[in-house]
Structure formats: structure tokens, C-alpha cells
Design a protein around this motif. Structure first.
Motif, PDB file in Angstrom:
ATOM      1  N   ILE A   1     -27.870  30.748  17.904  1.00 54.42           N
ATOM      2  CA  ILE A   1     -27.537  32.438  18.404  1.00 54.42           C
ATOM      3  C   ILE A   1     -26.722  32.823  16.712  1.00 54.42           C
ATOM      4  O   ILE A   1     -27.749  34.237  16.180  1.00 54.42           O
ATOM      5  N   ALA A   2     -26.087  32.099  16.206  1.00 50.88           N
ATOM      6  CA  ALA A   2     -25.673  32.581  14.854  1.00 50.88           C
ATOM      7  C   ALA A   2     -26.989  33.276  13.829  1.00 50.88           C
ATOM      8  O   ALA A   2     -27.061  33.738  13.234  1.00 50.88           O
ATOM      9  N   ALA A   3     -27.396  31.358  14.198  1.00 53.28           N
ATOM     10  CA  ALA A   3     -28.215  31.857  12.602  1.00 53.28           C
ATOM     11  C   ALA A   3     -29.317  32.616  12.599  1.00 53.28           C
ATOM     12  O   ALA A   3     -29.335  33.383  12.218  1.00 53.28           O
ATOM     13  N   SER A   4     -29.569  33.173  13.915  1.00 55.02           N
ATOM     14  CA  SER A   4     -30.637  34.062  14.331  1.00 55.02           C
ATOM     15  C   SER A   4     -30.473  35.643  13.980  1.00 55.02           C
ATOM     16  O   SER A   4     -31.221  35.999  13.039  1.00 55.02           O
ATOM     17  N   LYS A   5     -29.185  35.729  14.058  1.00 56.06           N
ATOM     18  CA  LYS A   5     -28.502  36.782  13.278  1.00 56.06           C
ATOM     19  C   LYS A   5     -28.270  37.418  11.844  1.00 56.06           C
ATOM     20  O   LYS A   5     -28.362  38.389  11.561  1.00 56.06           O
ATOM     21  N   GLY A   6     -27.304  35.672  11.573  1.00 55.19           N
ATOM     22  CA  GLY A   6     -27.715  36.092  10.286  1.00 55.19           C
ATOM     23  C   GLY A   6     -29.263  36.654   9.301  1.00 55.19           C
ATOM     24  O   GLY A   6     -29.174  36.540   8.368  1.00 55.19           O
ATOM     25  N   ALA A   7     -30.521  36.118   9.788  1.00 54.62           N
ATOM     26  CA  ALA A   7     -31.495  35.999   9.127  1.00 54.62           C
ATOM     27  C   ALA A   7     -31.957  37.319  10.002  1.00 54.62           C
ATOM     28  O   ALA A   7     -32.366  38.224   8.792  1.00 54.62           O
ATOM     29  N   GLU A   8     -31.913  37.867  10.739  1.00 55.32           N
ATOM     30  CA  GLU A   8     -32.116  39.451  10.750  1.00 55.32           C
ATOM     31  C   GLU A   8     -30.949  40.359  10.078  1.00 55.32           C
ATOM     32  O   GLU A   8     -31.271  41.181  10.011  1.00 55.32           O
ATOM     33  N   ALA A   9     -29.772  39.627  10.013  1.00 54.60           N
ATOM     34  CA  ALA A   9     -29.007  40.564   9.136  1.00 54.60           C
ATOM     35  C   ALA A   9     -29.639  40.798   7.680  1.00 54.60           C
ATOM     36  O   ALA A   9     -29.299  41.668   6.468  1.00 54.60           O
ATOM     37  N   VAL A  10     -30.088  39.582   7.275  1.00 47.39           N
ATOM     38  CA  VAL A  10     -30.536  39.584   5.707  1.00 47.39           C
ATOM     39  C   VAL A  10     -31.508  40.237   5.543  1.00 47.39           C
ATOM     40  O   VAL A  10     -32.221  40.627   4.746  1.00 47.39           O
ATOM     41  N   GLY A  11     -32.583  40.409   6.725  1.00 45.58           N
ATOM     42  CA  GLY A  11     -33.367  40.992   6.574  1.00 45.58           C
ATOM     43  C   GLY A  11     -33.399  42.696   7.124  1.00 45.58           C
ATOM     44  O   GLY A  11     -34.208  42.664   6.187  1.00 45.58           O
ATOM     45  N   ARG A  12     -32.536  42.994   7.096  1.00 48.35           N
ATOM     46  CA  ARG A  12     -32.001  44.510   6.990  1.00 48.35           C
ATOM     47  C   ARG A  12     -31.002  44.480   5.587  1.00 48.35           C
ATOM     48  O   ARG A  12     -31.644  45.646   5.271  1.00 48.35           O
ATOM     49  N   ASN A  13     -30.458  43.788   5.282  1.00 49.68           N
ATOM     50  CA  ASN A  13     -29.370  44.128   4.503  1.00 49.68           C
ATOM     51  C   ASN A  13     -29.554  42.956   3.222  1.00 49.68           C
ATOM     52  O   ASN A  13     -28.537  42.300   3.655  1.00 49.68           O
ATOM     53  N   PRO A  14     -30.947  42.584   2.527  1.00 51.92           N
ATOM     54  CA  PRO A  14     -30.978  41.680   1.346  1.00 51.92           C
ATOM     55  C   PRO A  14     -29.767  41.420   0.415  1.00 51.92           C
ATOM     56  O   PRO A  14     -29.630  40.354  -0.080  1.00 51.92           O
ATOM     57  N   GLU A  15     -29.649  42.595   0.207  1.00 52.46           N
ATOM     58  CA  GLU A  15     -28.045  42.785  -0.606  1.00 52.46           C
ATOM     59  C   GLU A  15     -26.920  42.086   0.032  1.00 52.46           C
ATOM     60  O   GLU A  15     -26.008  41.627  -1.230  1.00 52.46           O
TER      61      GLU A  15
ATOM     62  N   LEU B   1     -30.982  27.253   6.684  1.00 51.96           N
ATOM     63  CA  LEU B   1     -29.233  26.836   6.220  1.00 51.96           C
ATOM     64  C   LEU B   1     -28.664  26.337   8.168  1.00 51.96           C
ATOM     65  O   LEU B   1     -28.233  25.919   7.961  1.00 51.96           O
ATOM     66  N   GLY B   2     -28.223  27.664   8.722  1.00 49.38           N
ATOM     67  CA  GLY B   2     -27.979  28.052   9.916  1.00 49.38           C
ATOM     68  C   GLY B   2     -29.070  27.266  10.816  1.00 49.38           C
ATOM     69  O   GLY B   2     -28.119  26.106  11.695  1.00 49.38           O
ATOM     70  N   ILE B   3     -30.396  26.693  10.851  1.00 52.73           N
ATOM     71  CA  ILE B   3     -30.364  25.976  11.953  1.00 52.73           C
ATOM     72  C   ILE B   3     -29.585  24.833  11.398  1.00 52.73           C
ATOM     73  O   ILE B   3     -30.138  23.467  12.252  1.00 52.73           O
ATOM     74  N   ALA B   4     -29.808  23.814   9.962  1.00 52.81           N
ATOM     75  CA  ALA B   4     -29.719  23.024   9.362  1.00 52.81           C
ATOM     76  C   ALA B   4     -27.792  22.498  10.386  1.00 52.81           C
ATOM     77  O   ALA B   4     -28.106  21.638  10.815  1.00 52.81           O
ATOM     78  N   LEU B   5     -27.219  23.540  10.336  1.00 57.08           N
ATOM     79  CA  LEU B   5     -26.252  23.334  10.402  1.00 57.08           C
ATOM     80  C   LEU B   5     -25.760  23.165  12.310  1.00 57.08           C
ATOM     81  O   LEU B   5     -25.435  22.351  12.513  1.00 57.08           O
ATOM     82  N   ALA B   6     -26.970  23.780  12.731  1.00 56.43           N
ATOM     83  CA  ALA B   6     -26.830  24.076  14.125  1.00 56.43           C
ATOM     84  C   ALA B   6     -27.634  21.976  14.736  1.00 56.43           C
ATOM     85  O   ALA B   6     -27.350  21.648  15.882  1.00 56.43           O
ATOM     86  N   GLU B   7     -27.780  21.977  14.201  1.00 59.28           N
ATOM     87  CA  GLU B   7     -28.503  20.463  13.441  1.00 59.28           C
ATOM     88  C   GLU B   7     -27.626  19.645  14.187  1.00 59.28           C
ATOM     89  O   GLU B   7     -28.316  18.657  15.102  1.00 59.28           O
ATOM     90  N   THR B   8     -26.287  19.563  13.718  1.00 58.08           N
ATOM     91  CA  THR B   8     -25.382  18.383  14.082  1.00 58.08           C
ATOM     92  C   THR B   8     -24.821  18.119  14.939  1.00 58.08           C
ATOM     93  O   THR B   8     -25.145  16.524  15.221  1.00 58.08           O
ATOM     94  N   THR B   9     -25.172  18.897  16.459  1.00 61.94           N
ATOM     95  CA  THR B   9     -24.806  18.248  17.073  1.00 61.94           C
ATOM     96  C   THR B   9     -25.854  17.105  17.617  1.00 61.94           C
ATOM     97  O   THR B   9     -25.331  16.659  19.017  1.00 61.94           O
ATOM     98  N   GLY B  10     -26.792  17.636  17.480  1.00 67.87           N
ATOM     99  CA  GLY B  10     -28.468  16.848  18.326  1.00 67.87           C
ATOM    100  C   GLY B  10     -27.730  16.004  16.880  1.00 67.87           C
ATOM    101  O   GLY B  10     -28.174  14.677  17.649  1.00 67.87           O
ATOM    102  N   ILE B  11     -27.818  15.547  15.641  1.00 67.80           N
ATOM    103  CA  ILE B  11     -27.590  14.724  14.972  1.00 67.80           C
ATOM    104  C   ILE B  11     -26.325  13.280  15.894  1.00 67.80           C
ATOM    105  O   ILE B  11     -26.425  12.347  15.379  1.00 67.80           O
ATOM    106  N   TYR B  12     -25.018  14.291  16.259  1.00 69.87           N
ATOM    107  CA  TYR B  12     -23.991  12.963  16.621  1.00 69.87           C
ATOM    108  C   TYR B  12     -24.665  12.636  17.477  1.00 69.87           C
ATOM    109  O   TYR B  12     -24.356  11.164  17.935  1.00 69.87           O
TER     110      TYR B  12
END
Lengths: 80, 80, 80, 80, 80, 80, 80, 80, 80, 80, 80, 80, 80, 80
Positions: free
Chosen positions: G31-45, F56-67
Motif C-alpha cells: 500500500i505504501a509503494a502504491s501511494k508512493g507511485a501515485e504521489a510521484v505521478g502527481r508531483n514528479p519534482e 523500489l517499493g515492491i522490492a522492499l515489500a518482497e522481503t517478508t515473502g523471501i523470509y
């Protein structure tokens, strides 16, 4: 018209640009020296071994700086 | 008119620009040397093994610097 | 007028610019070497395995530097 | 007047500029190699698995370098 | 006068510039590969899952490099 | 005189420059992939959830590349 | 003489330059997506809450990329 | 026409550009000094050994700065 | 001669350059989103408060991007 | 025609460019001062020894800044 | 000849360049927002105080962005 | 023709370029001040000694900024 | 011929360039605000003292931004 | 022909370039302010001493920004 003076001018300008590479070894070798000092501070008994490997690494890192020096000298004395 | 002197001038300028790549190995090898010194400081008994792998890594990192040197020499002596 | 000499000049200038890419592998391989030395310092018994994977990684990282070398050689010898 | 030679010159200059992208994979792959060596040093038993995923990742990171190589070759041989 | 050759020249130069974007995925994918190797080293049992998510992420990161390749090919074959 | 060919040339050059933005998503998505692999390595049970948020995050980050891709295509096909 | 074609050319070049801004959101959102994945990995609930705030943040970070897209479209369709 | 004054001008400009390399050793040596001070603060008894290795490392890092100085002096006094 | 078309061209080019500022908020807001996701992952109960301060901060960071948008619009519609 | 005034102008411009190197020692020495202050704060008894090694390191890092000063003075007073 | 249109063109170009400064506050304020979210996540009870100091700091960091806006508006409306 | 006014113009432009070096000491001294404040916060009793070494280091780091000031003044008052 | 309009144009362009300095304080003050929020989150009782020193530091960091504003205003209103 | 207006134009352009140095102190002083706030948050009793050393350091870091201001004012009022 581009003439021999143009060639000489480009050679001398190129010599100056080539020397910019020297900032790489400068930074890298400084980092090496910083870790050398840190390592000696932590383990003074190993100072001899640390110095020997540090100097070896720095000497190898020096090479690209020397390449630039060589190219600059060639550009200046053989081509300008 | 662009003439042979223009070609020579560009070759010499290109030689200078090519050498800029040398700052990469300079920085990288310096970092390698810094970690080598640190590792010897922590584990002086392994100094031989550390030196051997460090020199191997630095030698391989040297290659792109040498490529630039080769291209610069070719540009200077064969094309200018 | 743009003529054959202009083409040659651009080819030689382009060869110089292409070599700049060499600073990437230089930095990256140096970092690899630094971690290799660190890893050997921590676990000298695994020195063989560490060296083998480090050399493999560095060799693969070398490729883009070689691509630049190839393009530069083609530009110099086939197009200038 | 802009003529066919101008087009050829721009193609060759563009080929050189395209190769600059090669510094990205060079840095990235070097970082991958550094972590591979570190991981093997910490867990030598997993060396096979680490090497397999490291090589996979490096191979995928190689792609953009290859794209640049392809574009440079096309620019040189089809357009200049 | 700006003529069709000027357009072709700009298209080929633009193709070269567009490829510079390739250094981004190169660096990013290398970082991903480095963390993949590190993760496998820490938890070899999860190697399959780690590889699967790493390849997925790298494949998605590849896209902007492919966009540049597409644009460069269009610039070269349709506009120059 | 600036004429229609000048406009086309600038459009094609602009298309190339616009693609440079692609290095941003490339780096960012690679970082996301690296953390995804790390997170799966630490908590393999949550691999499904981690993958879902990472994509989800990567897909959203893709947007500026698509622009950038869209603008480049418009510049090439509608304006050059 | 500067004429209407010069204006169009500058508009199209400006559109390309404006898109460069897209590398900022690309890096930041990654970077936001990376931290999101990290946070889910630590606290999946907490995956639902994490995804919701991550998407909110990424959507807000998208805005400057959209501004550039808008300006580029205006430059292309209204001014060139 | 390019004449002797052009050559002199390029030599002097090149001398200025060559000196830019001096920022590399400046940064690197400062880092070395910072780690030297830190190491002495942690282990004052080893101050002598730390100073000796720090000065050695800094002296070696100085070399590329000196190369630039030499090239600049040659450019100024022999070629301009 | 510099004429009204030159002014328009500079205005449109300036509009494109002004938009480059958008990469700043893009990076900054992405970092904010990354820490927001991390904070929610650590303390899901505070998700409401975290979201509220994160959105507030991102909204304030948006301002310079909006300034650039305003200036670009003024340059395009009032001056070109 | 390039004349003596061109040489003088290049010398003065080169003097300005050469001074840019001064930002390197400025950053490096500041880092050294920061670590000096930190070290004194941790171990005030060693303040004398820390100061002595810090000043030594900073003095050596000063050299490349002085080289630039010398080259700039030579360029200004002997060549312009 | 440089005329009033040249002045207007430079004013509009300068306005665009001045706005680049906006990327500084954008990055800085985003970092501030990130730490604000982190701090609230750690200590939700202090959310009010954290928000108040964060907004104060961001507002002060906004100033240089506003200076650029003011200068750009002056350049556009009073000088172009 | 290059004349005395060209020399003066280059001198004044060079003076402006030389001042750029001032950003180095500015960053470095700020870092030193940050560590000074941190050190005093940790060990207020040593505030005198910390201040004394911090001011000494900052004063030495000031030198390259002063060199630039001197060169700029010379360029302005003696050469323009 | 360079005339009064050239001087005005350079003054306005210079005003735009001078404002770029504003990104420095923007980044720095944002970092200060981030640490202020963090510090308040850790120690809410000291919020008053933290705010007072943070505002003091930010106000002092503002100065170089104001210098640029002043110079830009002088360039615009007194010299263009 | 280069004339007095060229000199004035270069002086004003140089004044703008000189102000760029102001981003250095801006970043550095912001870092100092951030550490000052952090230190006060950790040790509020030492707020007075921390403020005193922080202001001292920031004031010294201000100097290169003031040098640039002085040079810019001289360039504007004495030379343009």
C-alpha cells in the motif's frame, strides 16, 4: 467401525453445512434491495422498471440458495 | 478400519462442503442486480439493454454455483 | 490401518474442498456484471462493445472455477 | 501405522486444499473485467487497446491458478 | 509410530497448504489489470507505457506465487 | 512415541504453513502495480520516475515473502 | 509420552506459524509503494523527498517481519 | 460404534450450523433498510413507492433464511 | 502423561502463535507510510514535519509488535 | 457408546452455535439506524416517514434472528 | 491424567494466544499515524497540536495491548 | 460414556459461544452512534429528533444481543 | 479422568482467549485517534474541545477491554 | 468419564469465549468516538449536544459487552 449410522450422521451434518451458503444470497439480495429503494427514491417515475429488473436479478441470485436447499433435502431424505 | 461406509460418509460431508461455494455467486449476483436497478433508475430508456447485459453476466456468474451442484450430486448419488 | 477406503474417502472430501474455490469467480464475475450493467446504463450506444469485453473477461475469470471442477472430477472418478 | 495409503490420502486431500487458491484469481480477474467494461463504456473508441491490456493482465493473473492446478495434478497422478 | 510414510504425508499436505498463498497474487494482479484497463481507457495514447509498467508490477507480484510453487515442488519430489 | 520422523513431518508441515505469508506481498504488490499503472496513465512523462519508485517499493515489500521462503527452505533441507 | 522430539516438532511447527505474520508487512508495504507511485505521478519534482519518506516508512514497517524471522530462526536452530 | 444417537446428535448439531446462514439476510436486509430510510429522507413524496420496493426486496432476501429454518426444523423433528 | 517436554512444546508453539500479532503493526505502519508519502507529494515543504510525526506514530505502533517479541523470547528461553 | 446424553449435549451446543447468526441482524440494523439518524439530520420534517420505513425495515431484518431464537429454544426444551 | 505440567502448558499456550490481541492496536495506531501525517501535510502550522492529540490517542489505544502483555507475563511467571 | 456432566459441560460451552453474537450489535450500534453524532454536528437544531430515531434504531438492534443473553441464561440455569 | 488440574488448565487457556477481545478497542480507538488528529489539523482552534470528546469516547470504548482484563485476572487468580 | 471437573472446565473455557464479543463494542464505540471528534472539529459550538448524543449511543452499544461480562461472571462463580 464406520457403519450406516455414520453415513447418516455425515449426511445430516453435511446438510447443515450446505445451508451456510445461504448467507451469500442473503447479503447480495439485500444490497440489491437497497439500491432498488435508492433508485426509486431518485426517480419514482421509473419505479415499475426498477422493480422489474431488481426482482429479476434477485430471482437469479436466489438460485445458489435453492441449490443448497435441494442438496440438503436430498442429503436428509435420501441418504440419512 | 476404514470401510465403504467411511467413503460414503466422506462423500456426503464433501457434498455439503462443496455447496459453500454458492455464497460467492449469491453475493456477486446480488451486486449485479443492485447496479442493474441503479442503472435503470438513472436511464430508464436503456432498461432493455441493461437487463439483457445484466442477465448475461449473472448467468455466466451462475456457472461455478452449478459446478458445485453437479459435484455434490455426483458425490451423493454415485459415491455414497 | 489406513487402507484403500481411506484414500477414497480423502479423495471425495478433497473434491468437496476444491469446489470452495468457486466462490471466487462467483463474486468476481458478479462484480463484472454489475459494472457492465452500469456502463450500458451510462452509454447504451456502446452496449455491443461493453458486452463483448465483459463476456471475454468473465470467460477468462471462469477458468479457475473450471480447474476446480476438473480436479474434483478427477478425484471422484479416478481416485475414489 | 502410517502406510502408503496414508500418503495417498494426504496427497489427494492436499490436492483439494491447493485448489482453494483459485478463488484469488477468480475475484481479481472479475474486478479486472469490471473495470474493462467500465472503461469501454466511457471510451468505446479505445475498446481494442483496453481489451488487449485487460486480457494481458488477466492472463498474467491466471498463473497462480495454473500453478495450483499443476501441483494438484502432480499430487493426484504422481503421488496418490 | 511416526514413520517415513508420515513424513511423506505431511510433505504432500504441506505442499497443498503452501499453494493457498497463490490467492494473494491472484487478487493483487487482478486489481493491477483492472487499473491498467481503466488507465488505458482514460489515456489511450499512453497505452504502451501503461502496459510496460503494469506488466513489470505484475511480474514482481508473481514472485511469491512462484516461491510457493518451488516449495511445493521440493516438498513433493524431494521429501515425499 | 514422538520420534525423528515426527520432527521431520512437523518441519515439512511448518514449511507449507510458512508459505501462506506469501499472499500478503502478492496482494500488496498488486495494489502497488495498479497505482503505478494509474499514475503513468495520468502523467506519462513521469513514467521513469514512477517506475523507479514503484519497483523500489515492491522490492522492499518482497522481503517478508523471501523470509518465508528462507525459513521454508531451512525447515525442509536442514530439519526434515 | 511427550519427549524431546515432541519439543523439536512443536518448535518447527511454531516457526512456520510465526512466519504468517509476514503477510501484514507485505500488504502494508505494498500500500505504501502504491501511494508512493501515485504521489510521484502527481508531483514528479518531489520524487526524491517522496522516495526518502516512503523508504523510511517501509523500513520501519519491516520490523515486525524481521522479528518473526528472528523468532523462527531461534526456534529452528536453538530449540529443534 | 456409531448408533442412532450419533445420528440424532449430528442432526441437532447440523440444525445449529444451518442457522448461521441467518446472518447473511440480517446484514443484507439491514443495508436495504438503511438505504430505504435515506431515500425517504431525500424524497419524502416517494415514501410509498420506496417502501413498496424495499419490502419486496427484503421479502425476497428473506428466503434463504427461511430455507435454513425449514432445514433446521426437518433435522430436529424428522431426524433427531 | 503430561511432562516437562509437553510444557516446553507448548511454550514454543505459543511463541509462534504470539508472533502472529506482528501482522497488525505491519499493516498499520504500511498505511502510515503510504499517507506519509502522499502528504509529502502534496506539500514537499512540510516534509520534515511530516516525517517527524510519521516516525513518531510508527514507533508507537511498533510497541505491540515488540511486546509479542518479548513474550516469545521469554517463552523460548525461560520456559522451553 | 453414543447415548441420550450425547444427543442432549449436541442439542445444547447446537443451540449456542445457532445464536451466532444474531450478529448479522445486529450489524445490519445498526447500519439502518445510522442512516435513519443521518436522514433525519438532513431532513427533520420527514422524521415521521423516515422512522416509519426504518422501523419497518429493521423489523423485517429481525426475522432471521428470531428464527435462530426459535430453533435454539426448540433444541433446548424439546431435544435436550 | 491431567497434572501440573498440563496446567503449565495451557498457561504458556494461553500467553501466546493472548498476544494476538496486539494486532488490533497495531492496525489502529498505524491508521492514527497515517492521518497524523496527512493532517500535518495539510496544515503544517498545527503540527504541534496534531502531534499532541495523536500521541494522546495512540497512548490510550495502547492500553489493551498492555493488558495482554500483563496477562501473558502473569500466565508465564506466576502460573507456568 | 456420555453422562449428565457432559450435557452440563456442553450447555456451559454453548452459553459462551452464544454470547459471541454480541459483537454484531456492538459494531452496528457504534456505527449508529457515529452517524448520530455526525448528524447532530451538522444540524444541531434537530438534535432531539435525531436522538429519538437513533435510540429507537439502537434499541431494535439490541434485540439479537438480548436473545443471546436469554439463551445463555437458559443454558446455564436450566440445563447445566 | 478430568481433575482439578484440568479445571486450572481450562481457566488459564480461557484467560488467554478472553484477551483476544482487546483487538477490538485497539482498532476502534486508533480510528478515533486518527479522526481526532484530522479534526485538529482542520480546525486547530477547537483542539481543546476535540481532545475532550475524543478522550471521552476512547475511555468509554476502553471498557470492554477492561472487562476482558478483569475476567482474565479472575480466571487466573481465583480459578487456576 | 465426564465429571464435575469437566463441567467446571467447560464453564471457565466458555467464560473466555464469551468475552470475545467485547471486540464488537470496542470497534463500534471507537468509530462513534471518531465521528464525535470529527463533528466537534467541524462545528465546535455544538460540542455539548454532540457529546450528549455520542455518549448516549456509546452507552447503549456497551450493553452487549456487559451481557458477556455478566454471563462470564455467572459461568465462573456459579458454575465452576
Amino acid at each position: 467401525m464406520f457403519n450406516a449410522e455414520f453415513v447418516s450422521g455425515m449426511a445430516l451434518l453435511g446438510a447443515g453445512i450446505a445451508m451456510i451458503a445461504g448467507l451469500g444470497p442473503g447479503i447480495g439480495q439485500g444490497i440489491a434491495a437497497s439500491k432498488g429503494a435508492e433508485a426509486v427514491g431518485r426517480n419514482p417515475e421509473a419505479a415499475g422498471k426498477i422493480r422489474s429488473i431488481m426482482v429479476l436479478g434477485i430471482a437469479l441470485a436466489e438460485t445458489t440458495g435453492i441449490y443448497s436447499l435441494i442438496i440438503a433435502l436430498i442429503l436428509i431424505f435420501l441418504k440419512a
